[in-house]
Design a protein around this motif. Structure first.
Motif, PDB file in Angstrom:
ATOM      1  N   ARG A  26       0.824  -1.214   0.000  1.00 35.11           N
ATOM      2  CA  ARG A  26       0.000   0.000   0.000  1.00 35.11           C
ATOM      3  C   ARG A  26       0.858   1.264   0.000  1.00 35.11           C
ATOM      4  N   ILE A  27       0.261   2.336  -0.484  1.00 38.23           N
ATOM      5  CA  ILE A  27       0.866   3.657  -0.374  1.00 38.23           C
ATOM      6  C   ILE A  27       0.589   4.163   1.041  1.00 38.23           C
ATOM      7  N   LEU A  28       1.636   4.459   1.757  1.00 39.96           N
ATOM      8  CA  LEU A  28       1.505   4.898   3.149  1.00 39.96           C
ATOM      9  C   LEU A  28       1.204   6.396   3.241  1.00 39.96           C
ATOM     10  N   GLU A  29       1.870   7.170   2.395  1.00 41.27           N
ATOM     11  CA  GLU A  29       1.688   8.628   2.464  1.00 41.27           C
ATOM     12  C   GLU A  29       2.167   9.263   1.170  1.00 41.27           C
ATOM     13  N   VAL A  30       1.528  10.342   0.762  1.00 47.38           N
ATOM     14  CA  VAL A  30       1.974  11.187  -0.350  1.00 47.38           C
ATOM     15  C   VAL A  30       1.907  12.623   0.144  1.00 47.38           C
ATOM     16  N   GLY A  31       3.025  13.348   0.036  1.00 46.13           N
ATOM     17  CA  GLY A  31       3.006  14.713   0.530  1.00 46.13           C
ATOM     18  C   GLY A  31       4.344  15.388   0.388  1.00 46.13           C
ATOM     19  N   PRO A  32       4.552  16.517   1.063  1.00 43.55           N
ATOM     20  CA  PRO A  32       5.837  17.220   1.006  1.00 43.55           C
ATOM     21  C   PRO A  32       6.975  16.313   1.461  1.00 43.55           C
ATOM     22  N   LYS A  33       8.131  16.525   0.874  1.00 39.90           N
ATOM     23  CA  LYS A  33       9.290  15.684   1.144  1.00 39.90           C
ATOM     24  C   LYS A  33       9.601  15.592   2.635  1.00 39.90           C
ATOM     25  N   GLU A  34       9.592  16.730   3.312  1.00 46.26           N
ATOM     26  CA  GLU A  34       9.966  16.752   4.730  1.00 46.26           C
ATOM     27  C   GLU A  34       9.009  15.896   5.562  1.00 46.26           C
ATOM     28  N   LYS A  35       7.718  15.962   5.250  1.00 46.93           N
ATOM     29  CA  LYS A  35       6.720  15.208   6.007  1.00 46.93           C
ATOM     30  C   LYS A  35       6.853  13.709   5.759  1.00 46.93           C
ATOM     31  N   VAL A  36       7.053  13.341   4.504  1.00 45.30           N
ATOM     32  CA  VAL A  36       7.133  11.912   4.163  1.00 45.30           C
ATOM     33  C   VAL A  36       8.408  11.291   4.707  1.00 45.30           C
ATOM     34  N   LEU A  37       9.494  12.055   4.727  1.00 50.11           N
ATOM     35  CA  LEU A  37      10.759  11.522   5.228  1.00 50.11           C
ATOM     36  C   LEU A  37      10.707  11.219   6.730  1.00 50.11           C
ATOM     37  N   GLU A  38       9.703  11.725   7.414  1.00 43.25           N
ATOM     38  CA  GLU A  38       9.519  11.369   8.819  1.00 43.25           C
ATOM     39  C   GLU A  38       9.166   9.897   8.982  1.00 43.25           C
ATOM     40  N   LEU A  39       8.746   9.268   7.878  1.00 38.49           N
ATOM     41  CA  LEU A  39       8.384   7.847   7.907  1.00 38.49           C
ATOM     42  C   LEU A  39       9.575   6.942   7.614  1.00 38.49           C
ATOM     43  N   ARG A  40      10.764   7.545   7.513  1.00 37.82           N
ATOM     44  CA  ARG A  40      11.965   6.771   7.225  1.00 37.82           C
ATOM     45  C   ARG A  40      12.400   5.992   8.456  1.00 37.82           C
ATOM     46  N   GLY A  41      12.722   4.715   8.227  1.00 40.47           N
ATOM     47  CA  GLY A  41      13.271   3.880   9.280  1.00 40.47           C
ATOM     48  C   GLY A  41      14.651   3.394   8.896  1.00 40.47           C
ATOM     49  N   ASP A  42      15.271   2.588   9.757  1.00 43.89           N
ATOM     50  CA  ASP A  42      16.620   2.099   9.481  1.00 43.89           C
ATOM     51  C   ASP A  42      16.675   1.260   8.197  1.00 43.89           C
ATOM     52  N   ALA A  43      15.580   0.558   7.867  1.00 46.23           N
ATOM     53  CA  ALA A  43      15.582  -0.327   6.697  1.00 46.23           C
ATOM     54  C   ALA A  43      14.897   0.295   5.478  1.00 46.23           C
ATOM     55  N   THR A  44      14.505   1.555   5.586  1.00 51.01           N
ATOM     56  CA  THR A  44      13.777   2.189   4.481  1.00 51.01           C
ATOM     57  C   THR A  44      14.710   2.490   3.312  1.00 51.01           C
ATOM     58  N   GLU A  45      14.293   2.109   2.116  1.00 54.92           N
ATOM     59  CA  GLU A  45      15.033   2.468   0.903  1.00 54.92           C
ATOM     60  C   GLU A  45      14.538   3.833   0.429  1.00 54.92           C
ATOM     61  N   ILE A  46      15.472   4.729   0.140  1.00 58.47           N
ATOM     62  CA  ILE A  46      15.131   6.070  -0.334  1.00 58.47           C
ATOM     63  C   ILE A  46      15.580   6.198  -1.790  1.00 58.47           C
ATOM     64  N   MET A  47      14.681   6.616  -2.652  1.00 58.24           N
ATOM     65  CA  MET A  47      15.033   6.854  -4.055  1.00 58.24           C
ATOM     66  C   MET A  47      14.617   8.274  -4.438  1.00 58.24           C
ATOM     67  N   ASP A  48      15.594   9.104  -4.778  1.00 59.42           N
ATOM     68  CA  ASP A  48      15.336  10.447  -5.267  1.00 59.42           C
ATOM     69  C   ASP A  48      15.561  10.434  -6.776  1.00 59.42           C
ATOM     70  N   VAL A  49      14.473  10.549  -7.545  1.00 61.00           N
ATOM     71  CA  VAL A  49      14.592  10.446  -9.005  1.00 61.00           C
ATOM     72  C   VAL A  49      14.659  11.821  -9.664  1.00 61.00           C
ATOM     73  N   GLU A  50      14.792  12.854  -8.853  1.00 62.85           N
ATOM     74  CA  GLU A  50      14.994  14.222  -9.314  1.00 62.85           C
ATOM     75  C   GLU A  50      13.825  14.714 -10.167  1.00 62.85           C
TER      76      GLU A  50
END
Length: 545
Positions: free
Chosen positions: A32-56
């Motif tokens: 499921r999609i957990l959240e869609v929103g501003p970068k700063e808000k969504v990055l609060e959902l980052r955990g130790d195992a979270t994969e981050i992809m910035d596609v510019e």
């Protein structure tokens, strides 16, 4: 706080909720999609195992949903056939058949597709003797570009038991010469007389066909499809049980929405609906043909063909038979989709749905009409009024020379050939699709022709007033197609809580020149929260962490 498995960041996320992409981030957890929103808000959902992809600057959007295609026929034509779409004559097509046969000595039948005599500049169909000259000892069946005619050699006629005394099947024609002998051209259901033999494939090959389709769809960013009944000529290819094996094995990388034939076997249809009802594989409705195609004069028109005034085309079944089936299936809660190309077929389809409403009561049925290559202007508002969905394949207008249509209808009908924008903006919900394998599976091809209205030459614009915007095209290929199978609450837009079916393109479609759309590629396809396609890292730009 729940932590995301994956966070995607882009300067251009097209959620489908507005007409422009926005700089956003998107978090995925499980399927499921957990959240869609501003970068700063969504990055609060980052955990130790979270994969981050910035596609510019690359576009992130919902996965494509092809609302009308034929899975098994598509794989057959793409991977097991002689390709004939670029041939320039019957002799060249025959030479291509011979070369293919030499490379495939163990194939019991040689199957081909894509030939079009009108593109060769010929008015008459080719005959079996052209094929006999190059291959007389192995059966050959070649499907026309539109899929409604077959061209066979003499060996195929013999194997199929077709002789001068063989009668035409219902809604089919065995072309015969002045002496009453078959010419080698089989029209509509008559094709099945040969394909019932030619399509005798092993289970292993059927599974391979499904796998090849899934691989191609994932690479093109297609995460859902509507697999429609492909006519009597191709019934032998039905592989629902194979699909279920893939579903049970958790190997489906696209969601399959099945449309078996609408006919008198309503109990079997209900059984199929019960059998196939998962999140990735389900019977979504029933499909049938009202008419044929304009090029073969089998599309049903309101007026006679201008170059063959003795005919208005024909319908595949009687109006009484179609009405009985529609009323019965509608009463059982089935969605119905009709192949309807001529303006006469479109009107009849609308009339049938209106009749069902009067008898059964109006409901949110979302019945659909497929193709709609010619429409009477007074019928356009009826789609929205009746809640009927137009199902359009934008590239069909460029599939063959426009003279294949303009020479067959009156000048007054020219503005209503291959309607698009007039239907999109009529208030009806329009879905897009490819009709694969009649056209390429690529959504980019459909989007390009939807917004440019370029004809088969790619130089001239045809009925420019029917152009749509890029946002309209993308929505027709995503949320509107999800709506076509009653899944708009799960699929089609990028919103928290929806299934994580989404893609990353290698550019932003909203900022590139129109001609670059045709070269646009998919870099990442997520279906049900899983990466089912990803370009090799060396081919991708953007950052990962």
């Amino acid at each position: 706080m729940t932590k995301a498995d994956l966070i995607l960041i882009s300067e251009a996320i097209f959620t489908g909720l507005s007409d422009e992409p926005e700089p956003l981030a998107l978090a995925v957890k499980g399927n499921r999609i957990l959240e869609v929103g501003p970068k700063e808000k969504v990055l609060e959902l980052r955990g130790d195992a979270t994969e981050i992809m910035d596609v510019e600057e690359k576009l992130i959007m919902p996965g494509f949903h092809d609302a009308h295609l034929h899975i098994m026929l598509g794989s057959l034509f793409s991977y097991y056939c002689v390709p004939l779409s670029d041939t320039n004559s019957a002799d060249e097509a025959a030479a291509r058949v011979r070369a293919y046969a030499d490379k495939h000595p163990n194939d019991a039948w040689i199957i081909g597709t894509g030939w079009d005599h009108t593109a060769w500049g010929e008015k008459e169909f080719p005959d079996r003797y052209v094929l006999d000259k190059v291959l007389a000892d192995r059966p050959v069946v070649l499907l026309h570009a539109e899929g409604h005619y077959g061209w066979v050699n003499s060996k195929a006629l013999t194997v199929s038991g077709i002789t001068g005394s063989t009668e035409n099947p219902e809604y089919g024609v065995i072309y015969k010469d002045d002496k009453g002998e078959p010419t080698g051209i089989l029209i509509e259901t008559a094709i099945s007389l040969a394909t019932d033999f030619a399509y005798d494939f092993s289970k292993e090959q059927l599974r391979d066909m499904v796998m090849k389709f899934l691989d191609q769809a994932a690479a093109l960013g297609i995460t859902s499809v509507n697999d429609l009944y492909g006519s009597r000529a191709h019934e032998k290819l039905e592989a629902y049980s194979i699909y279920k094996e893939f579903d049970d094995e958790d190997r489906l990388t696209a969601r399959f929405h099945l449309y078996p034939p609408l006919n008198s076997q309503i109990e079997r249809s209900k059984e199929l609906r019960e059998t196939y009802s998962s999140g990735k594989l389900r019977v979504a409705g029933l499909k049938q043909f009202i008419d044929g195609v304009v090029t073969g004069y089998t599309a049903y028109m309101l007026d006679p063909y201008t170059d063959q005034p003795e005919t208005k085309g024909e319908i595949a079944y009687t109006a009484e038979q179609l009405e009985k089936w529609v009323v019965e299936a509608d009463k059982e809660g089935f969605q119905i989709r009709f192949h309807s190309i001529g303006d006469g077929a479109v009107r009849l389809g609308l009339d049938l749905y209106e009749k069902a409403q009067k008898i059964n009561g109006k409901r949110d049925a979302r019945h659909a009409l497929e193709h709609i290559e010619v429409v009477a202007p007074e019928d356009i508002p009826r789609f929205e009024k009746l809640g009927v969905m137009p199902s359009i394949q934008p590239y069909h207008m460029a599939l063959m020379p426009k003279e294949s249509h303009t020479t067959r209808v009156s000048d007054e009908k020219y503005p209503y050939l291959y309607p698009n924008a007039s239907l999109v903006r009529s208030g009806a919900v329009v879905s897009y699709s490819s009709d694969y394998p009649i056209a390429s599976l690529s959504p980019m091809l459909e989007i390009y022709h939807a917004i440019t209205r370029k004809d088969s030459t790619l130089k001239d614009t045809w009925n420019e007033q029917e152009k749509v915007t890029l946002a309209e095209a993308l929505k027709a290929y995503t949320i509107n197609s999800a709506y076509s199978v009653f899944r708009e609450d799960e699929l089609g837009t990028l919103e928290a809580g929806k299934l994580a079916d989404l893609i990353v393109l290698d550019c932003n479609l909203f900022t590139v020149p129109e001609e670059d759309i045709l070269q646009t590629k998919v870099e990442l396809t997520l279906m049900d929260g899983k990466k089912v396609w990803e370009k090799a890292p060396a081919e991708m730009t953007g950052s990962k962490s």
